[in-house]
Design a protein around this motif. Sequence first.
Motif: not given
Length: 575
Positions: A548-571
């Motif tokens: 079966p054909q596969s499709t790749a999806y990018t999942v972004t996790v975002t952490g926010t504390s006040g004005l500080t924001t950082h992200s990480a991704t998994v595929t």
Amino acid sequence: MYRQEKLLAGALLLLVSLSNPAGATTVRFRPGVTYRVGTAPRAVVAADFNGDGKQDLAVVNAGNAGAGDDGSVSILLGNGDGTFQSASNIPGGKNPVSIAVGDFNGDGRPDLAVGDAGDGGSISILLGNGDGTFERAESVGLEGAAFSLAVGDFDGDLRTDLVVLQVPSSAKLTVFFGNGDGTFARGSDVLTDIAVGFNLGVLVADFNGDHKLDLVISGSGGAILLGNGNGTFQPALGVGVVSTSAAPTSVGDFSGDSRLDLVMEITRFRGESFDVLLQVLLGNGDGTFQAAKDIFDIPGVTFQHTLFAATGDFNGDKNLDIAVTERSTDPTFVKRTVDVFLGNGDGTFQPATSFGTNSSPASVSVANLNADQSPDLITVNPDDNTIGVLLNTTGADFSISSSAPTPGIISRGQSSTSTVTLSSLNAFNNPVALTCSVQPTPSAPICSLNPNSVTFDANGNATATLTMSTGAASASLSPSSLHHNARPFQFLWLPVAGFALMGTGFGSSRSVRRKLTVYLLGGTLFAALTLQVACGGGSSGSSSSTGPQSTAYTVTVTGTSGLTTHSATVTLAVR
């Protein structure tokens, strides 16, 4: 099919491994602010000399004997915000060149030991009064100039001892045992006939984990002396570098294995020039080291060129970093910066980031001067008789990263998970809210986080679980789906031709041999279609050829504390 899935999973894991942990802050320092001290400063130490809970500085100044200017010690009392009061100078000897801080009389107040290179050499003991002033105790006589000092309890009697690298002719290493009242008894020469290089130094640490202090000294290749805990040391062993001159500059755990590693300045002569290198030697935990790795090198130098390094976690990511200054006798070489090499936590380092010092430094030290959890830099600048203070402005922050999903490939109706890891940088302790999103959106998996808000534990760590779920598989009768798999219909002529040939064979009056040939050809064509359909249509370059054909999806996790924001991704791959 299995081979294709393994290749796709490997590619996804590679993408995850190549992505940088988000939020790993880049280090920042303010430009150097200079403070005037005595003539020809050589070294600096930090401690609270007046008992107000704020870091102060003591600077040893060599003076200028030719101009009748004796050496001195400059005391700069700290204001607690990284700034300092004007220096007060006290006598330090004829030509003091080294300094160490410790409590030599057991009164809980920091004292100073000052190594002198004048009048045959000596060590002056300055006992602290606890208010920023010092009393002069007796001097300890030497046979040569005291070029490097270090302190530690080498005999286990809970009294602070001294070790000095002195140079009467060739260098030798001598231990002086503290009596606990500010006086010292001379011990034996631990090592003699040490080859003198461009840089002289001795460092104290426990390299083999036996809770007994060891020594690392400079020389031809450098040497380590493992302590016995009673004031004696085992015979010197080489540390494993190839050099004409080697000097230890810093100690720390750079690979995160709880074993002490070593940073060495290396000089290698080659004809009329020489190479200067800074190397890290990862410790094995038994007093031996792995093969040296270059942090950086300066090839083809024709003047004396020395490096000085100091260690600290400057960006708060719990990995030790290295700050380096360079000094040359070449009058055309003037460097007014400190280079910071951020550690990756595995014994390797990122390329240098340079910070202005407002002067030309000869050495660098590390201390937290404004109580903000971030180590600051102090440079010694002999060209203009100053010290420089570079305050760390990286500030409190957090980093976020995510592990590869498990499993990395799922079918419709299944789910996969990833561990999200957050780390506090520079004592960041605020809650962090977590959200997730998925791209591309058509038929995308649903993502969720548990918990969706985290706080850091006592070690500055926090985790959450990312779950990615897909809906149940459903058949599609849309024309676009048929078109996507249209290539198998290109081969529908195979059974038609096969049956036609076989029918021709049945109705023919030809010989048996020719009939058999027709049957064989027709059967082959029919079987070809059967195999083609069984293998998924034979579409070369499409995943449907093996499954079966596969499709790749990018999942972004975002952490926010006040004005500080950082992200990480998994595929994640969904088939």
